[in-house]
Design a protein around this motif. Structure first.
Motif, mmCIF file in Angstrom:
data_model
loop_
_atom_site.group_PDB
_atom_site.id
_atom_site.type_symbol
_atom_site.label_atom_id
_atom_site.label_comp_id
_atom_site.label_asym_id
_atom_site.label_seq_id
_atom_site.Cartn_x
_atom_site.Cartn_y
_atom_site.Cartn_z
ATOM 1 N N GLU A 149 0.957 -0.978 0.227
ATOM 2 C CA GLU A 149 -0.036 -0.377 0.411
ATOM 3 C C GLU A 149 0.796 1.724 -0.025
ATOM 4 O OE1 GLU A 149 -2.475 -0.003 3.123
ATOM 5 O OE2 GLU A 149 -3.631 -1.998 2.754
ATOM 6 N N ASP A 150 1.901 0.988 0.673
ATOM 7 C CA ASP A 150 3.373 2.357 -0.361
ATOM 8 C C ASP A 150 2.722 3.469 0.606
ATOM 9 O OD1 ASP A 150 5.422 4.144 -0.691
ATOM 10 O OD2 ASP A 150 4.386 4.555 -2.289
ATOM 11 N N ARG A 151 2.040 2.903 2.443
ATOM 12 C CA ARG A 151 2.194 3.888 2.969
ATOM 13 C C ARG A 151 3.573 4.991 3.468
ATOM 14 N NH1 ARG A 151 -2.447 1.538 7.449
ATOM 15 N NH2 ARG A 151 -4.214 -0.037 5.901
ATOM 16 N N LEU A 152 3.163 6.447 3.777
ATOM 17 C CA LEU A 152 4.203 7.291 4.661
ATOM 18 C C LEU A 152 4.362 6.077 5.899
ATOM 19 C CD1 LEU A 152 3.009 10.717 3.744
ATOM 20 C CD2 LEU A 152 4.584 9.492 2.388
ATOM 21 N N ILE A 153 6.097 6.441 6.160
ATOM 22 C CA ILE A 153 6.382 6.421 7.649
ATOM 23 C C ILE A 153 6.835 7.659 8.464
ATOM 24 C CG2 ILE A 153 8.483 5.042 8.638
ATOM 25 C CD1 ILE A 153 8.520 3.234 6.436
ATOM 26 N N GLU A 154 6.163 8.410 9.281
ATOM 27 C CA GLU A 154 6.957 9.130 9.433
ATOM 28 C C GLU A 154 7.450 9.056 10.756
ATOM 29 O OE1 GLU A 154 3.186 11.343 10.067
ATOM 30 O OE2 GLU A 154 2.851 11.219 8.104
ATOM 31 N N THR A 155 8.051 10.259 11.071
ATOM 32 C CA THR A 155 8.330 10.106 12.436
ATOM 33 C C THR A 155 8.553 11.973 13.306
ATOM 34 O OG1 THR A 155 10.921 11.585 11.427
ATOM 35 C CG2 THR A 155 11.202 9.402 11.724
ATOM 36 N N LYS A 156 8.084 11.570 14.885
ATOM 37 C CA LYS A 156 7.700 13.180 14.845
ATOM 38 C C LYS A 156 8.503 12.733 16.255
ATOM 39 C CE LYS A 156 3.608 13.836 14.123
ATOM 40 N NZ LYS A 156 2.019 14.302 14.580
ATOM 41 N N TRP A 157 8.522 13.966 17.171
ATOM 42 C CA TRP A 157 9.251 14.167 18.330
ATOM 43 C C TRP A 157 8.213 15.174 19.475
ATOM 44 C CZ3 TRP A 157 14.731 12.766 19.699
ATOM 45 C CH2 TRP A 157 15.411 12.509 18.699
ATOM 46 N N SER A 164 -0.481 10.884 25.779
ATOM 47 C CA SER A 164 -1.186 9.919 25.627
ATOM 48 C C SER A 164 -2.138 9.984 24.224
ATOM 49 C CB SER A 164 -1.851 10.574 26.156
ATOM 50 O OG SER A 164 -2.076 11.955 26.717
ATOM 51 N N ASN A 165 -1.260 10.631 23.116
ATOM 52 C CA ASN A 165 -2.510 11.519 22.421
ATOM 53 C C ASN A 165 -1.877 10.426 20.889
ATOM 54 O OD1 ASN A 165 -3.188 13.706 22.937
ATOM 55 N ND2 ASN A 165 -1.651 15.002 21.945
ATOM 56 N N TYR A 166 -1.445 9.301 21.274
ATOM 57 C CA TYR A 166 -0.612 8.051 20.576
ATOM 58 C C TYR A 166 -1.016 6.882 21.082
ATOM 59 C CZ TYR A 166 1.297 12.125 17.818
ATOM 60 O OH TYR A 166 2.092 13.350 17.118
ATOM 61 N N ASN A 167 -1.487 6.430 20.002
ATOM 62 C CA ASN A 167 -1.726 5.179 20.657
ATOM 63 C C ASN A 167 -0.459 3.483 20.984
ATOM 64 O OD1 ASN A 167 -3.281 2.033 21.467
ATOM 65 N ND2 ASN A 167 -3.790 1.795 20.024
ATOM 66 N N PRO A 184 0.700 6.023 9.470
ATOM 67 C CA PRO A 184 -0.993 6.082 10.192
ATOM 68 C C PRO A 184 -1.657 4.795 10.042
ATOM 69 C CG PRO A 184 0.488 7.555 8.506
ATOM 70 C CD PRO A 184 1.090 6.510 8.486
ATOM 71 N N ASP A 185 -2.258 5.015 10.705
ATOM 72 C CA ASP A 185 -3.663 3.841 10.982
ATOM 73 C C ASP A 185 -3.160 1.929 10.806
ATOM 74 O OD1 ASP A 185 -5.457 6.210 10.836
ATOM 75 O OD2 ASP A 185 -5.360 6.181 8.825
#
Length: 389
Positions: A149-157, A164-167, A184-185
């Motif tokens: 599906e060629d989904r994005l792989i993101e990074t975030k600090w 708590s905003n992320y599962n 994502p998802d």
């Protein structure tokens, strides 16, 4: 602090940096794209001004680049080149691990508790005692679907409060400098490793095998270019087998099974013939025996053969002692076996003569053996034994 270029852009293959510390075996740079060992991912390799980087580690808070030999004195700046083939392979494997671990988690609730990126394969340890073939297939299929599906792989600090905003798939103990790797998802995970920018760059995932270890299951797999390397190696073996066995590829298993069965039958025939030959030898030795001490010198006979032969001789001569010596290429071997009516200890007898050949050995009251240097001839060694009987 060294600026970590591998976090700014994991695709950087070359860069320039200032030397801020130089020692005999390592340097510290103002910025670096070399990933240091950590989080289950090995360090990068490459060049600094043409000198090989052999290791990269974080020690006492600084990123140290270890070299095959020191940079020239007073070097102030370096041109750096990353071994991109190695780096991209690590990126593929690490991202593939995230995807496969997330697949097991989503499908079956199995959590990954350990991860190791090895030279040839990757492993994850699942917190379960058993995984079925069907589950392995299902997890592999989901992982490859995510890749396709060629989904994005993101990074975030993020801060500790923002977690708590992320599962998150797995809780983190970090309180600051928290870096999330996100598909994502599908997968949210705290990770300090390098990854490609999309799942398609992982190419594919193939599970190779599993191993049960106490209360966990270790899953071994490969991603990306490693799959082609693995396939080429297996294909070469298969082609050689087809040629060697002169059988079609789809009949290899049958041909191999038949060959193993034939080999088992032949081994039994050889064992039977060997026993028959030993029985004949034992008969000859008994018939040619002069007194109650039977001796014989052999060339390159195994200790196992000598033991069997001596037992066959002694079984019908309870009042006798059997002494055999084998003259091998680089050493002498000796065995002593006694009949049931002989009182002398064979273990003690062998212990008396082994010092003459700087030998070692062991055994029991009935049978003992040993081996050592060729300080004596075979005949002289037997004479020494006889002198102690």
């Amino acid at each position: 602090m060294t600026n970590k270029l591998y976090y700014e852009d994991s695709r950087i293959q070359s860069f320039q940096a200032k030397v801020i510390e130089q020692k005999a075996d390592y340097v510290v740079l103002s910025e670096t794209a070399f990933y240091p060992t950590g989080g289950g991912q090995p360090h990068d390799l490459g060049l600094l001004n043409g000198i090989e980087v052999t290791n990269v580690e974080v020690i006492n808070g600084e990123i140290r680049h270890f070299l095959t030999y020191p940079l020239p004195e007073n070097t102030t700046e370096v041109n750096a080149q990353i071994n991109w083939e190695r780096r991209f392979d690590h990126m593929q494997q690490h991202a593939g691990q995230h995807i496969l671990s997330a697949a097991f988690e989503q499908l079956f609730g199995y959590q990954t508790i350990n991860f190791h990126l090895g030279k040839d394969t990757v492993t994850i340890d699942l917190n379960v005692s058993e995984v079925s073939e069907e589950q392995l297939t299902e997890a592999e299929q989901l992982a490859n679907q995510i890749i396709l599906e060629d989904r994005l792989i993101e990074t975030k600090w993020v801060t500790e409060e923002e977690l708590s905003n992320y599962n998150l798939r797995k809780e983190t103990s970090l309180k600051e400098n928290i870096r999330l790797v996100i598909i994502p998802d599908f997968d949210y995970n705290a990770c300090g490793g390098t990854h490609p920018t999309s799942t398609a760059q992982v190419s594919a995932i193939k599970i190779l095998q599993t191993e049960r270890q106490k209360k966990i299951v270790r899953v071994e797999f490969i991603c990306g270019e490693r799959i082609l390397t693995h396939l080429h190696r297996k294909h070469k073996v298969l082609v050689n087998l087809v040629s060697t066995l002169s059988t079609p590829e789809d009949k290899i298993m049958i041909a191999t099974k038949n060959l193993l069965e034939q080999n088992t039958r032949l081994e039994k025939q050889v064992a039977d013939l060997s026993y028959s030959l030993l029985t004949y030898e034992a008969k000859e030795l008994r018939e040619n025996a002069d007194g109650n001490t039977i001796t014989c010198i052999f060339e390159n006979r195994s200790m196992q053969e000598l033991q069997k032969l001596a037992k066959l001789v002694i079984n019908e001569m309870p009042n006798s002692i059997c002494i055999f010596v084998s003259n091998n290429e680089d050493k002498l071997q000796i065995i002593a076996v006694k009949g049931n009516d002989v009182e002398q200890s064979m273990k003690e007898l062998i212990a008396l003569v082994l010092p003459y050949i700087n030998g070692k050995g062991g055994g029991n009251e009935r049978m003992a053996q040993g081996g050592g240097e060729k300080n004596l001839t075979s005949e002289q060694l037997i004479e020494k034994v006889i002198s102690y009987i």
